[in-house]
Design a protein around this motif. Structure first.
Motif, PDB file in Angstrom:
ATOM      1  N   ALA A  74      12.051 -11.591   2.760  1.00  0.00           N
ATOM      2  CA  ALA A  74      11.644 -10.419   1.980  1.00  0.00           C
ATOM      3  C   ALA A  74      12.065  -9.130   2.681  1.00  0.00           C
ATOM      4  N   PHE A  75      11.895  -9.075   3.994  1.00  0.00           N
ATOM      5  CA  PHE A  75      12.213  -7.849   4.715  1.00  0.00           C
ATOM      6  C   PHE A  75      13.689  -7.699   5.045  1.00  0.00           C
ATOM      7  N   SER A  76      14.478  -8.740   4.776  1.00  0.00           N
ATOM      8  CA  SER A  76      15.922  -8.612   4.989  1.00  0.00           C
ATOM      9  C   SER A  76      16.629  -8.135   3.718  1.00  0.00           C
ATOM     10  N   GLN A  77      15.867  -7.992   2.643  1.00  0.00           N
ATOM     11  CA  GLN A  77      16.454  -7.516   1.383  1.00  0.00           C
ATOM     12  C   GLN A  77      16.982  -6.091   1.548  1.00  0.00           C
ATOM     13  N   THR A  78      18.047  -5.783   0.842  1.00  0.00           N
ATOM     14  CA  THR A  78      18.643  -4.456   0.901  1.00  0.00           C
ATOM     15  C   THR A  78      17.613  -3.390   0.561  1.00  0.00           C
ATOM     16  N   GLY A  79      17.527  -2.404   1.401  1.00  0.00           N
ATOM     17  CA  GLY A  79      16.643  -1.286   1.152  1.00  0.00           C
ATOM     18  C   GLY A  79      15.221  -1.457   1.671  1.00  0.00           C
ATOM     19  N   MET A  80      14.822  -2.670   2.054  1.00  0.00           N
ATOM     20  CA  MET A  80      13.445  -2.890   2.482  1.00  0.00           C
ATOM     21  C   MET A  80      13.147  -2.161   3.793  1.00  0.00           C
ATOM     22  N   LYS A  81      14.049  -2.267   4.778  1.00  0.00           N
ATOM     23  CA  LYS A  81      13.829  -1.586   6.050  1.00  0.00           C
ATOM     24  C   LYS A  81      13.742  -0.077   5.849  1.00  0.00           C
ATOM     25  N   GLU A  82      14.588   0.442   4.982  1.00  0.00           N
ATOM     26  CA  GLU A  82      14.573   1.874   4.702  1.00  0.00           C
ATOM     27  C   GLU A  82      13.279   2.286   4.012  1.00  0.00           C
ATOM     28  N   VAL A  84      10.352   0.805   4.276  1.00  0.00           N
ATOM     29  CA  VAL A  84       9.276   0.756   5.270  1.00  0.00           C
ATOM     30  C   VAL A  84       9.363   1.979   6.176  1.00  0.00           C
ATOM     31  N   ALA A  85      10.579   2.301   6.620  1.00  0.00           N
ATOM     32  CA  ALA A  85      10.765   3.460   7.505  1.00  0.00           C
ATOM     33  C   ALA A  85      10.331   4.744   6.808  1.00  0.00           C
ATOM     34  N   GLU A  86      10.631   4.900   5.535  1.00  0.00           N
ATOM     35  CA  GLU A  86      10.233   6.083   4.782  1.00  0.00           C
ATOM     36  C   GLU A  86       8.711   6.154   4.637  1.00  0.00           C
ATOM     37  N   SER A  87       8.078   4.996   4.418  1.00  0.00           N
ATOM     38  CA  SER A  87       6.620   4.965   4.316  1.00  0.00           C
ATOM     39  C   SER A  87       5.984   5.415   5.620  1.00  0.00           C
ATOM     40  N   VAL A  88       6.499   4.887   6.726  1.00  0.00           N
ATOM     41  CA  VAL A  88       5.964   5.259   8.035  1.00  0.00           C
ATOM     42  C   VAL A  88       6.209   6.738   8.304  1.00  0.00           C
ATOM     43  N   LYS A  89       7.401   7.191   8.002  1.00  0.00           N
ATOM     44  CA  LYS A  89       7.754   8.596   8.215  1.00  0.00           C
ATOM     45  C   LYS A  89       6.818   9.512   7.421  1.00  0.00           C
ATOM     46  N   GLY A  90       6.540   9.150   6.186  1.00  0.00           N
ATOM     47  CA  GLY A  90       5.637   9.941   5.352  1.00  0.00           C
ATOM     48  C   GLY A  90       4.221   9.954   5.891  1.00  0.00           C
ATOM     49  N   ARG A  91       3.741   8.815   6.384  1.00  0.00           N
ATOM     50  CA  ARG A  91       2.394   8.731   6.943  1.00  0.00           C
ATOM     51  C   ARG A  91       2.285   9.539   8.229  1.00  0.00           C
ATOM     52  N   VAL A  92       3.288   9.446   9.070  1.00  0.00           N
ATOM     53  CA  VAL A  92       3.262  10.174  10.334  1.00  0.00           C
ATOM     54  C   VAL A  92       3.274  11.678  10.073  1.00  0.00           C
ATOM     55  N   ALA A  93       3.988  12.098   9.053  1.00  0.00           N
ATOM     56  CA  ALA A  93       4.059  13.522   8.710  1.00  0.00           C
ATOM     57  C   ALA A  93       2.818  13.984   7.945  1.00  0.00           C
ATOM     58  N   GLY A  94       1.941  13.034   7.597  1.00  0.00           N
ATOM     59  CA  GLY A  94       0.712  13.391   6.887  1.00  0.00           C
ATOM     60  C   GLY A  94       0.882  13.518   5.398  1.00  0.00           C
ATOM     61  N   LYS A  95       2.014  13.065   4.890  1.00  0.00           N
ATOM     62  CA  LYS A  95       2.264  13.157   3.449  1.00  0.00           C
ATOM     63  C   LYS A  95       1.768  11.890   2.768  1.00  0.00           C
ATOM     64  N   PRO A  96       1.292  11.993   1.528  1.00  0.00           N
ATOM     65  CA  PRO A  96       0.936  10.779   0.799  1.00  0.00           C
ATOM     66  C   PRO A  96       2.202  10.004   0.448  1.00  0.00           C
ATOM     67  N   LEU A  97       2.074   8.672   0.319  1.00  0.00           N
ATOM     68  CA  LEU A  97       3.249   7.848   0.029  1.00  0.00           C
ATOM     69  C   LEU A  97       3.698   7.972  -1.422  1.00  0.00           C
TER      70      LEU A  97
END
Length: 99
Positions: A74-82, A84-97
């Motif tokens: 599931a996590f090797s699917q195209t776009g999945m890593k990106e 997840v990274a965007e979700s983490v980036k948004g959370r770290v910046a304090g933005k809602p997902l």
């Protein structure tokens, strides 16, 4: 002269007693922090494990290796890593997902 010396020794003893109490309290607080962190992690693992199981068909028959293979795929699917990274980036910046 002896009275001054006794008074100073008494102040030193009181200061050392205060220091020991403060050090003891510091140990207690550090232990409480560890305990709360461990409880938070356990809660998170249980909650997320339940989330994962809700997507699996008959999870009780799958082995840990089966679930790991499913997650790897599931996590090797195209776009999945990106994603997840965007979700983490948004959370770290304090933005809602979701916007």
């Amino acid at each position: 002269m002896n009275e001054k010396l006794e008074k100073l020794n008494q102040q030193i003893a009181q200061g050392e007693a205060k220091l020991r109490r403060a050090q003891h309290e510091e140990k207690i607080l550090a232990h409480q922090i560890k305990q709360l962190t461990r409880k938070e992690r356990t809660h998170r693992l249980c909650t997320r494990g339940a989330m994962l199981e809700s997507f699996l068909i008959r999870p009780e028959v799958l082995t840990d290796d089966d679930v790991m293979d499913i997650l790897k795929q599931a996590f090797s699917q195209t776009g999945m890593k990106e994603a997840v990274a965007e979700s983490v980036k948004g959370r770290v910046a304090g933005k809602p997902l979701t916007e």
